[in-house]
Design a protein around this motif. Structure first.
Motif, mmCIF file in Angstrom:
data_model
loop_
_atom_site.group_PDB
_atom_site.id
_atom_site.type_symbol
_atom_site.label_atom_id
_atom_site.label_comp_id
_atom_site.label_asym_id
_atom_site.label_seq_id
_atom_site.Cartn_x
_atom_site.Cartn_y
_atom_site.Cartn_z
ATOM 1 N N VAL A 324 42.107 30.209 26.389
ATOM 2 C CA VAL A 324 41.423 31.318 27.041
ATOM 3 C C VAL A 324 40.487 31.942 26.015
ATOM 4 O O VAL A 324 40.886 32.245 24.897
ATOM 5 C CB VAL A 324 42.424 32.366 27.561
ATOM 6 C CG1 VAL A 324 41.706 33.559 28.166
ATOM 7 C CG2 VAL A 324 43.360 31.739 28.590
ATOM 8 N N VAL A 325 39.227 32.159 26.406
ATOM 9 C CA VAL A 325 38.216 32.681 25.490
ATOM 10 C C VAL A 325 37.791 34.069 25.961
ATOM 11 O O VAL A 325 37.433 34.256 27.128
ATOM 12 C CB VAL A 325 36.982 31.750 25.430
ATOM 13 C CG1 VAL A 325 35.923 32.334 24.496
ATOM 14 C CG2 VAL A 325 37.395 30.362 24.965
ATOM 15 N N ARG A 353 39.637 29.406 30.734
ATOM 16 C CA ARG A 353 39.002 30.581 31.321
ATOM 17 C C ARG A 353 38.114 31.224 30.272
ATOM 18 O O ARG A 353 38.505 31.371 29.109
ATOM 19 C CB ARG A 353 40.045 31.598 31.814
ATOM 20 C CG ARG A 353 40.619 31.246 33.173
ATOM 21 C CD ARG A 353 41.587 32.303 33.668
ATOM 22 N NE ARG A 353 40.996 33.627 33.814
ATOM 23 C CZ ARG A 353 40.202 33.976 34.822
ATOM 24 N NH1 ARG A 353 39.887 33.105 35.755
ATOM 25 N NH2 ARG A 353 39.719 35.206 34.900
ATOM 26 N N LEU A 354 36.930 31.631 30.691
ATOM 27 C CA LEU A 354 35.984 32.314 29.815
ATOM 28 C C LEU A 354 35.755 33.710 30.385
ATOM 29 O O LEU A 354 35.183 33.859 31.477
ATOM 30 C CB LEU A 354 34.668 31.535 29.726
ATOM 31 C CG LEU A 354 33.546 32.182 28.913
ATOM 32 C CD1 LEU A 354 33.992 32.484 27.489
ATOM 33 C CD2 LEU A 354 32.310 31.282 28.898
ATOM 34 N N ASP A 381 33.834 32.983 33.839
ATOM 35 C CA ASP A 381 34.771 33.064 34.964
ATOM 36 C C ASP A 381 34.997 34.498 35.406
ATOM 37 O O ASP A 381 35.265 34.754 36.582
ATOM 38 C CB ASP A 381 36.108 32.428 34.575
ATOM 39 C CG ASP A 381 35.978 30.953 34.279
ATOM 40 O OD1 ASP A 381 35.498 30.221 35.158
ATOM 41 O OD2 ASP A 381 36.335 30.535 33.163
ATOM 42 N N SER A 382 34.930 35.425 34.444
ATOM 43 C CA SER A 382 35.160 36.825 34.768
ATOM 44 C C SER A 382 34.259 37.686 33.898
ATOM 45 O O SER A 382 34.047 37.380 32.718
ATOM 46 C CB SER A 382 36.638 37.192 34.535
ATOM 47 O OG SER A 382 36.881 38.552 34.825
ATOM 48 N N PRO A 402 44.010 33.575 37.923
ATOM 49 C CA PRO A 402 42.865 32.644 37.966
ATOM 50 C C PRO A 402 41.775 33.069 38.937
ATOM 51 O O PRO A 402 40.645 32.594 38.831
ATOM 52 C CB PRO A 402 43.519 31.322 38.404
ATOM 53 C CG PRO A 402 44.768 31.733 39.125
ATOM 54 C CD PRO A 402 45.246 32.978 38.453
ATOM 55 N N ASP A 403 42.103 33.965 39.881
ATOM 56 C CA ASP A 403 41.105 34.388 40.869
ATOM 57 C C ASP A 403 40.370 35.654 40.449
ATOM 58 O O ASP A 403 39.516 36.141 41.196
ATOM 59 C CB ASP A 403 41.775 34.619 42.222
ATOM 60 C CG ASP A 403 42.882 35.672 42.148
ATOM 61 O OD1 ASP A 403 43.416 35.893 41.046
ATOM 62 O OD2 ASP A 403 43.202 36.261 43.201
ATOM 63 N N ASP A 404 40.660 36.194 39.266
ATOM 64 C CA ASP A 404 39.989 37.414 38.836
ATOM 65 C C ASP A 404 38.584 37.090 38.347
ATOM 66 O O ASP A 404 38.394 36.245 37.471
ATOM 67 C CB ASP A 404 40.792 38.086 37.715
ATOM 68 C CG ASP A 404 40.058 39.266 37.115
ATOM 69 O OD1 ASP A 404 39.792 40.223 37.856
ATOM 70 O OD2 ASP A 404 39.734 39.208 35.911
#
Length: 417
Positions: A324-325, A353-354, A381-382, A402-404
């Motif tokens: 995760v970044v 996830r970024l 992603d967010s 994961p949906d955020d």
């Protein structure tokens, strides 16, 4: 270049007193200044002379400033104490509550606020008398009557004074950033597992002459992801970066949070790996070492070049599977948009996830108008705010979802208009 005028300095005994009082104000504002530095400053001024304001400024700067983050506070206190004869009025204005319903058009920056408190230590501040007009009422800022900790949660990092920064750092040290494990395709023997392990079942049966006596079961192995933090330390981000690095230090030294490893990188005009420094238990020693390692504090911003260097030199070493970044930057890049877009796409593909934390989201009605933000936004992603303790607490709640997407959908819709 501004031409400095000749500085009028009183006789040496008065100068000694003024430098001592000036050093005391700097120490009150958070600079680590002892009696040795004061003596060295007085001697340095005597040797260097003070025919020009510029020479006097840099002589004291060399004696009193040892960290990049102290430059703004030193410059603000120097300007007000040595150059502006009406510094008291300026400082009182910075700390005066809003009266008559008139709010400040622009909040004082962190350096000015800490300088104000240092120079006005012990000065009684009263609310000025305002003539009452028909149909108007006096409104007084009542924030001091609320819970200090609750107020600090939503206070912008850049608007905190010295005491508020110290309290915020203690709150950040208590924050947690938990993460959910990742189910691997590999499996492990588990008597209560949900899936049958046919290979192990057949091997056990062969040991019993082909007699199938017990059904072996298995469950997926779990693995913990790495956390990679890329933190912008350019001039526009330096104060936010220092607070986020305190949070990073707490996460890196927290037991049981779930992260396999925590890696930290700073970037401005160049990329610097500070992972070994943040692993130090002492937060002050860790950040001091990280500050000395990164030579581009409060400099320019070359996001595309620095992300390209990370992808080339560090991505395969630290990313692993499921990393995760966290990217902390305002997105105000000075490089080529094409290179920035390519580096962001590579970083996005390499990470599970970024997540982009941008302090500019503190402004209501923020829109992605800068070219760098428009280039980077589709590749994350967010997209979340990162300017206060409350925003970091919200990140801790949402990081495993994961949906955020944060504010990404709203801003992407604005891009399409």
């Amino acid at each position: 270049m501004v031409e400095f005028q000749t500085l009028e300095i009183p006789e040496f005994p008065k100068l000694t007193h003024n430098i001592t009082w000036f050093a005391r104000a700097l120490r009150k504002a958070g600079l680590p200044i002892g009696s040795g530095r004061v003596i060295a400053a007085i001697e340095a001024v005597r040797v260097a002379g003070f025919s020009k304001r510029e020479d006097f400024f840099w002589t004291l700067h060399a004696c009193f400033v040892s960290r990049p983050e102290h430059r703004a506070v030193f410059a603000q206190i120097f300007r007000l104490y040595w150059r502006d004869p009406k510094f008291l009025e300026h400082m009182m204005a910075m700390l005066m509550p809003a009266v008559g319903g008139v709010q400040e058009e622009r909040a004082a920056n962190a350096g000015a606020k800490r300088a104000a408190e240092a120079l006005l230590d012990g000065v009684q501040r009263e609310i000025p008398d305002v003539p009452e007009q028909e149909g108007s009422e006096i409104e007084i800022d009542s924030s001091l009557t609320t819970s200090t900790e609750e107020r600090l949660r939503t206070l912008d990092f850049e608007q905190m004074n010295t005491e508020e920064v110290a309290a915020a750092k203690r709150m950040l040290a208590r924050l947690k950033l938990p993460v959910q494990p990742i189910l691997s395709r590999r499996s492990k023997m588990d008597a209560m597992g949900r899936h049958a392990d046919w290979r192990r079942t057949m091997r056990q049966a062969m040991r019993q002459g082909g007699d199938l006596q017990k059904l072996a079961r298995k469950s997926p192995r779990i693995r913990w992801p790495n956390l990679i933090i890329l933190c912008d330390i350019s001039g526009s981000m330096s104060h936010y970066s220092r607070m986020v690095l305190h949070f990073l230090h707490a996460v890196a030294n927290q037991k049981g949070a779930g992260w396999a490893k925590v890696y930290g990188f700073t970037f401005g005009t160049q990329l610097t790996n500070i992972s070994r420094h943040i692993a130090t238990r002492d937060v002050d020693a860790a950040l001091a070492a990280a500050g000395s390692e990164a030579q581009d504090w409060e400099g320019g911003t070359r996001i595309g070049d620095c992300l390209h260097a990370f992808n080339r030199d560090w991505s395969r070493r630290v990313m692993g599977q499921g990393a995760v970044v966290l990217l902390i930057t305002d997105g105000l890049d000075r490089g080529e948009p094409s290179q920035l877009g390519q580096a962001m796409r590579r970083l996005h593909l390499s990470s599970r996830r970024l997540i982009w934390l941008n302090p500019l989201l503190r402004w209501d009605g923020f829109l992605p108008k800068a070219q760098g933000i428009r280039t980077m936004l589709p590749e994350v992603d967010s997209f979340r705010a990162g300017h206060s303790i409350a925003t970091l607490e919200q990140l801790a709640k949402e990081i495993s979802r994961p949906d955020d997407v944060g504010e990404k959908h709203r801003l992407m819709a604005a891009l399409g208009e």
